[in-house]
Design a protein around this motif. Structure first.
Motif, short mmCIF file in Angstrom:
data_model
loop_
_atom_site.label_atom_id
_atom_site.label_comp_id
_atom_site.label_asym_id
_atom_site.label_seq_id
_atom_site.Cartn_x
_atom_site.Cartn_y
_atom_site.Cartn_z
N THR A 33 -10.96 8.80 4.33
CA THR A 33 -12.31 8.23 4.17
C THR A 33 -12.85 7.75 5.51
O THR A 33 -13.99 8.04 5.89
N VAL A 34 -12.02 7.02 6.24
CA VAL A 34 -12.43 6.53 7.56
C VAL A 34 -12.70 7.69 8.49
O VAL A 34 -13.66 7.68 9.28
N MET B 49 0.85 -1.20 0.00
CA MET B 49 0.00 0.00 0.00
C MET B 49 0.88 1.25 0.00
O MET B 49 1.71 1.43 0.90
N ARG C 136 -0.15 7.39 -0.90
CA ARG C 136 -1.37 8.06 -1.38
C ARG C 136 -2.60 7.22 -1.06
O ARG C 136 -3.62 7.77 -0.62
N THR C 137 -2.53 5.92 -1.28
CA THR C 137 -3.67 5.04 -0.98
C THR C 137 -3.97 5.03 0.51
O THR C 137 -5.12 5.09 0.94
N TYR C 138 -2.91 4.97 1.31
CA TYR C 138 -3.09 4.96 2.76
C TYR C 138 -3.74 6.26 3.24
O TYR C 138 -4.65 6.24 4.07
N THR C 139 -3.28 7.39 2.69
CA THR C 139 -3.86 8.68 3.07
C THR C 139 -5.32 8.78 2.66
O THR C 139 -6.17 9.27 3.42
N SER C 140 -5.64 8.28 1.45
CA SER C 140 -7.03 8.33 0.97
C SER C 140 -7.94 7.50 1.87
O SER C 140 -9.03 7.94 2.23
N ARG C 141 -7.49 6.32 2.26
CA ARG C 141 -8.31 5.46 3.12
C ARG C 141 -8.45 6.07 4.51
O ARG C 141 -9.54 6.00 5.12
N ALA C 142 -7.37 6.66 5.00
CA ALA C 142 -7.43 7.28 6.32
C ALA C 142 -8.41 8.44 6.34
O ALA C 142 -9.19 8.61 7.29
#
Length: 276
Positions: free
Chosen positions: A12-13, A1, A4-10
């Motif tokens: 979102t949560v 991961m 950028r993906t981690y930041t986007s998911r964080a």
């Protein structure tokens, strides 16, 4: 991961958590007040959690008004409405989805048009009709206006349109009548849609205050939201603790219903829109 993906998911949560907290805050405050003493409720200091669990509010809620009677009325009214809505909506939806007949498109268009008309618009003529039939202050007055649900027809039609025609043809070859196909083949296959519709119907009519206030004046026939109004006193004001306790008791069955049926609810909402 990657980052950028981690930041986007964080994010979102985070935003989902904030949204959930905002939505749940009124319910949390309702339960908190129902467990507070009168001194804590009217204290100038804001406290989210009760200092001690004061369950006397729940005892008073059942003592001050016949809350058990209101809950029973809600079960009878919602159960009656749901039963007749299913009896009406499922065969209609099957006909619109799996049968070919003249004017089918027009009938479906009328169903869609019916979705745009709030039932408040027809309240006056329905009330006058029930008055002429001397059905006011009866369970029939609470049930009959909602027997035909255009939303139910639409939801079941969208789901039944996804059924393979070969399945219906095979049932006909086996000698099943159309009504047998409806209830033995189509309805079990549309169980997620039935669960979704049941939740929508029960929540809508359990919480409905507009129509019972119009057709019911007998306290013995009051529905749960209407019964909560009996805690209001124009002279002494509302008894907040028992009022919040009664509101919690009335709301809890709906929350439990959704938690139990959430898997079928999500599946029904998702699959009912696959095929137009």
């Amino acid at each position: 991961m990657n980052a950028r993906t981690y930041t986007s998911r964080a994010l979102t949560v985070f935003f989902l958590t904030i949204g959930a907290a905002i939505l749940l805050l009124p319910f949390f405050w309702m339960v908190s007040l129902s467990l507070k003493t009168p001194e804590e409720i009217f204290s100038p200091e804001l406290t989210f959690f009760p200092g001690s669990f004061y369950f006397d509010n729940y005892i008073k809620a059942f003592q001050q008004v016949p809350l058990h009677r209101f809950l029973l009325n809600g079960v009878m009214v919602c159960g009656g409405i749901l039963f007749f809505q299913m009896m009406f909506a499922v065969p209609c939806a099957y006909a619109l989805a799996q049968r070919q007949f003249a004017g089918r498109t027009i009938v479906f268009g009328m169903v869609l048009a019916g979705l745009l008309v709030p039932y408040h618009v027809t309240a006056v003529p329905i009330f006058l009709g029930l008055a002429q039939l001397q059905l006011l202050n009866t369970y029939a007055a609470l049930v009959l206006p909602f027997v035909a649900s255009v939303f139910g027809i639409f939801l079941f039609r969208q789901f039944m349109a996804t059924l393979p025609p070969d399945l219906i043809d095979a049932a006909r070859v086996d000698g099943l009548s159309e009504m047998a196909i409806v209830w033995r083949i189509a309805f079990p296959a549309a169980w997620p849609a039935a669960t979704t519709f049941a939740i929508f119907s029960i929540v809508a009519h359990w919480n409905d205050l507009f129509w019972p206030m119009i057709v019911i004046s007998d306290a013995d026939l009051a529905t749960p939201p209407q019964g909560i109004l009996f805690f209001r006193d124009e002279e002494s004001g509302s008894d907040v603790g028992p009022l919040m306790a009664a509101a919690t008791v009335v709301t809890t069955p709906l929350v439990l219903l959704f938690l139990i049926a959430q898997r079928w609810f999500i599946q029904g909402v998702t699959m009912s829109g696959i095929k137009g």
